[in-house]
Design a protein around this motif. Structure first.
Motif, PDB file in Angstrom:
ATOM      1  N   LEU A   1      45.269  45.028  23.130  1.00 16.21           N
ATOM      2  CA  LEU A   1      44.418  45.131  24.315  1.00 16.21           C
ATOM      3  C   LEU A   1      44.735  43.942  25.211  1.00 16.21           C
ATOM      4  O   LEU A   1      44.709  42.790  24.760  1.00 16.21           O
ATOM      5  N   ILE A   2      45.064  44.209  26.467  1.00 21.66           N
ATOM      6  CA  ILE A   2      45.383  43.149  27.428  1.00 21.66           C
ATOM      7  C   ILE A   2      44.326  43.168  28.522  1.00 21.66           C
ATOM      8  O   ILE A   2      44.072  44.197  29.145  1.00 21.66           O
ATOM      9  N   GLN A   3      43.706  42.014  28.732  1.00 19.75           N
ATOM     10  CA  GLN A   3      42.684  41.834  29.775  1.00 19.75           C
ATOM     11  C   GLN A   3      43.271  40.887  30.813  1.00 19.75           C
ATOM     12  O   GLN A   3      43.660  39.769  30.499  1.00 19.75           O
ATOM     13  N   ASN A   4      43.327  41.338  32.080  1.00 19.94           N
ATOM     14  CA  ASN A   4      44.008  40.579  33.116  1.00 19.94           C
ATOM     15  C   ASN A   4      43.139  40.551  34.372  1.00 19.94           C
ATOM     16  O   ASN A   4      42.697  41.599  34.839  1.00 19.94           O
ATOM     17  N   GLY A   5      42.856  39.363  34.895  1.00 15.41           N
ATOM     18  CA  GLY A   5      42.062  39.268  36.109  1.00 15.41           C
ATOM     19  C   GLY A   5      41.944  37.841  36.615  1.00 15.41           C
ATOM     20  O   GLY A   5      42.680  36.955  36.175  1.00 15.41           O
ATOM     21  N   LEU A   6      41.026  37.647  37.531  1.00 17.31           N
ATOM     22  CA  LEU A   6      40.844  36.333  38.145  1.00 17.31           C
ATOM     23  C   LEU A   6      39.484  35.751  37.805  1.00 17.31           C
ATOM     24  O   LEU A   6      38.490  36.465  37.782  1.00 17.31           O
ATOM     25  N   GLU A   7      39.471  34.462  37.539  1.00 20.75           N
ATOM     26  CA  GLU A   7      38.229  33.688  37.516  1.00 20.75           C
ATOM     27  C   GLU A   7      38.230  32.915  38.825  1.00 20.75           C
ATOM     28  O   GLU A   7      39.106  32.074  39.050  1.00 20.75           O
ATOM     29  N   LYS A   8      37.286  33.252  39.677  1.00 22.39           N
ATOM     30  CA  LYS A   8      37.251  32.595  40.983  1.00 22.39           C
ATOM     31  C   LYS A   8      35.814  32.218  41.315  1.00 22.39           C
ATOM     32  O   LYS A   8      34.933  33.075  41.344  1.00 22.39           O
ATOM     33  N   ILE A   9      35.603  30.907  41.532  1.00 22.97           N
ATOM     34  CA  ILE A   9      34.317  30.389  41.992  1.00 22.97           C
ATOM     35  C   ILE A   9      34.646  29.390  43.096  1.00 22.97           C
ATOM     36  O   ILE A   9      35.017  28.242  42.833  1.00 22.97           O
ATOM     37  N   GLU A  10      34.554  29.840  44.329  1.00 22.25           N
ATOM     38  CA  GLU A  10      34.989  29.020  45.468  1.00 22.25           C
ATOM     39  C   GLU A  10      34.305  27.663  45.519  1.00 22.25           C
ATOM     40  O   GLU A  10      34.954  26.648  45.733  1.00 22.25           O
ATOM     41  N   LYS A  11      32.983  27.620  45.316  1.00 21.28           N
ATOM     42  CA  LYS A  11      32.247  26.357  45.448  1.00 21.28           C
ATOM     43  C   LYS A  11      32.672  25.317  44.410  1.00 21.28           C
ATOM     44  O   LYS A  11      32.473  24.133  44.619  1.00 21.28           O
ATOM     45  N   LEU A  12      33.308  25.772  43.309  1.00 23.34           N
ATOM     46  CA  LEU A  12      33.781  24.846  42.280  1.00 23.34           C
ATOM     47  C   LEU A  12      35.288  24.619  42.355  1.00 23.34           C
ATOM     48  O   LEU A  12      35.846  23.840  41.579  1.00 23.34           O
ATOM     49  N   GLY A  13      35.966  25.327  43.254  1.00 25.05           N
ATOM     50  CA  GLY A  13      37.418  25.196  43.357  1.00 25.05           C
ATOM     51  C   GLY A  13      38.152  25.879  42.220  1.00 25.05           C
ATOM     52  O   GLY A  13      39.306  25.566  41.936  1.00 25.05           O
ATOM     53  N   VAL A  14      37.495  26.829  41.552  1.00 22.18           N
ATOM     54  CA  VAL A  14      38.112  27.566  40.445  1.00 22.18           C
ATOM     55  C   VAL A  14      38.793  28.805  41.020  1.00 22.18           C
ATOM     56  O   VAL A  14      38.161  29.606  41.702  1.00 22.18           O
ATOM     57  N   ASP A  15      40.071  28.947  40.744  1.00 20.27           N
ATOM     58  CA  ASP A  15      40.834  30.103  41.207  1.00 20.27           C
ATOM     59  C   ASP A  15      42.045  30.225  40.291  1.00 20.27           C
ATOM     60  O   ASP A  15      43.089  29.624  40.538  1.00 20.27           O
ATOM     61  N   ARG A  16      41.872  30.984  39.213  1.00 18.46           N
ATOM     62  CA  ARG A  16      42.962  31.088  38.244  1.00 18.46           C
ATOM     63  C   ARG A  16      43.025  32.480  37.639  1.00 18.46           C
ATOM     64  O   ARG A  16      42.021  33.155  37.477  1.00 18.46           O
TER      65      ARG A  16
END
Length: 73
Positions: free
Chosen positions: A48-63
């Motif tokens: 099982l492959i799970q692929n996506g983005l963790e993005k929280i602009e106010k914390l500068g998270v974008d991965r």
């Protein structure tokens, strides 16, 4: 080791076809709470492959997150 960290969280999810939507309701990093993350799921044989983005602009998270789970016997 000062580089080791522990992260734990929980919440709810919704699965619609190959779309997995995770809502993080609780987290020991409290500023992550109340955010939603969307992933695509793919099954290849026993994997099982799970692929996506963790993005929280106010914390500068974008991965991009890619998690691979292999069924064992």
């Amino acid at each position: 080791d000062s580089e080791k960290i522990f992260v734990a969280g929980g919440g709810t999810y919704k699965l619609e076809g190959d779309n997995y939507i995770e809502s993080l309701d609780y987290c020991n990093y409290r500023e992550w709470e109340n955010n939603t993350f969307e992933f695509k799921l793919e099954i290849k044989g026993d994997t099982l492959i799970q692929n996506g983005l963790e993005k929280i602009e106010k914390l500068g998270v974008d991965r991009r997150i890619i998690e691979v789970f292999v069924k064992t016997k």
